[in-house]
Design a protein around this motif. Structure first.
Motif, PDB file in Angstrom:
ATOM      1  N   TYR A  50       0.874  -1.244   0.129  1.00 56.21           N
ATOM      2  CA  TYR A  50      -0.109   0.218   0.103  1.00 56.21           C
ATOM      3  C   TYR A  50       0.888   1.239  -0.014  1.00 56.21           C
ATOM      4  O   TYR A  50       2.149   1.207   0.588  1.00 56.21           O
ATOM      5  N   THR A  94      -1.689  -1.071  -4.238  1.00 56.65           N
ATOM      6  CA  THR A  94      -2.746  -0.396  -4.226  1.00 56.65           C
ATOM      7  C   THR A  94      -2.409   1.067  -3.618  1.00 56.65           C
ATOM      8  O   THR A  94      -1.462   1.241  -2.880  1.00 56.65           O
ATOM      9  N   LYS A 149      -2.874  -2.319 -11.082  1.00 56.80           N
ATOM     10  CA  LYS A 149      -2.802  -1.432 -10.046  1.00 56.80           C
ATOM     11  C   LYS A 149      -4.381  -1.191  -9.260  1.00 56.80           C
ATOM     12  O   LYS A 149      -5.250  -1.113 -10.100  1.00 56.80           O
ATOM     13  N   THR A 150      -4.536  -0.928  -8.137  1.00 58.79           N
ATOM     14  CA  THR A 150      -5.897  -0.659  -7.483  1.00 58.79           C
ATOM     15  C   THR A 150      -5.515   0.924  -7.012  1.00 58.79           C
ATOM     16  O   THR A 150      -4.532   1.330  -6.225  1.00 58.79           O
ATOM     17  N   ALA A 208     -12.435  -4.916  -7.924  1.00 58.62           N
ATOM     18  CA  ALA A 208     -11.658  -4.130  -7.210  1.00 58.62           C
ATOM     19  C   ALA A 208     -12.311  -3.739  -5.908  1.00 58.62           C
ATOM     20  O   ALA A 208     -11.696  -3.428  -4.992  1.00 58.62           O
ATOM     21  N   VAL A 249     -10.735  -3.720  -1.469  1.00 62.92           N
ATOM     22  CA  VAL A 249     -10.673  -2.286  -0.841  1.00 62.92           C
ATOM     23  C   VAL A 249     -11.428  -2.396   0.384  1.00 62.92           C
ATOM     24  O   VAL A 249     -11.205  -1.990   1.474  1.00 62.92           O
TER      25      VAL A 249
END
Length: 198
Positions: A3, A61, A84-85, A151, A155
């Motif tokens: 992250y 992320t 990617k997020t 996604a 999250v």
């Protein structure tokens, strides 16, 4: 899963506190050099590490905590966002005509083509976001919206790991409109400090 928080103003620091509280590793970066951020990052907690923007963008992320229009500069930093997020924690009070009548999150999503894109963490003031989300036996609510259901799941898991109660609101055109500023108006759910009890 790795992250990063891009932007280390009040919202970026609030989110860094949330990660530190749960001892989850997170990289932080901004326009300032990493050396300038390092003392503040370390003061938040040992799991918060300042790095260059280039290094931060290696994370799986990435949380956008920059002023709204700066998302365009971040988007230019990588040639591709595939895999990617992107978590959009930005807000804007830009006139609706500047956004082509779209929710601001839809404008940001277009800049990160190929990424899994989720709007979340944008509707609580920084001081509330930084505080322990465990409240009177419940958990502070965060709302998620995305056009990519795949996604949303990781999250939502991250939000739970940080101690929040995630609630999915559906696609950006619907859910995004409920939780973000548009023009000179505030959306229905923005700044609502809600708690979910088990």
């Amino acid at each position: 899963m790795s992250y990063a928080i891009v932007g280390f103003g009040s919202v970026g620091q609030a989110l860094a506190h949330a990660f530190a509280r749960k001892s989850i590793d997170v990289t932080v970066a901004s326009r300032r050099p990493s050396e300038a951020l390092a003392p503040q990052a370390w003061a938040i907690g040992p799991t918060v590490v300042a790095k260059s923007l280039r290094d931060a963008l290696e994370a799986d992320t990435i949380i956008l905590a920059v002023p709204f229009w700066e998302h365009r500069e971040v988007a230019k930093a990588l040639p591709s966002w595939e895999g990617k997020t992107i978590i959009d924690a930005t807000n804007t009070n830009a006139p609706v005509e500047d956004l082509d009548g779209q929710p601001s999150s839809a404008v940001v999503a277009k800049a990160f083509t190929g990424a899994g894109f989720v709007k979340v963490f944008n509707r609580l003031p920084a001081a509330v976001l930084a505080a322990d989300p465990s409240v009177n036996g419940g958990s502070r609510v965060v709302f998620l919206s995305s056009d990519n259901e795949n996604a949303v799941v990781p999250v939502a898991v991250l939000a739970e790991q940080l101690g929040f109660a995630p609630i999915a609101l559906g696609p950006l055109k619907d859910g995004g409109s409920l939780v973000q500023a548009r023009g000179n108006t505030w959306a229905e759910l923005i700044f609502q400090d809600l708690v979910k009890f088990k």
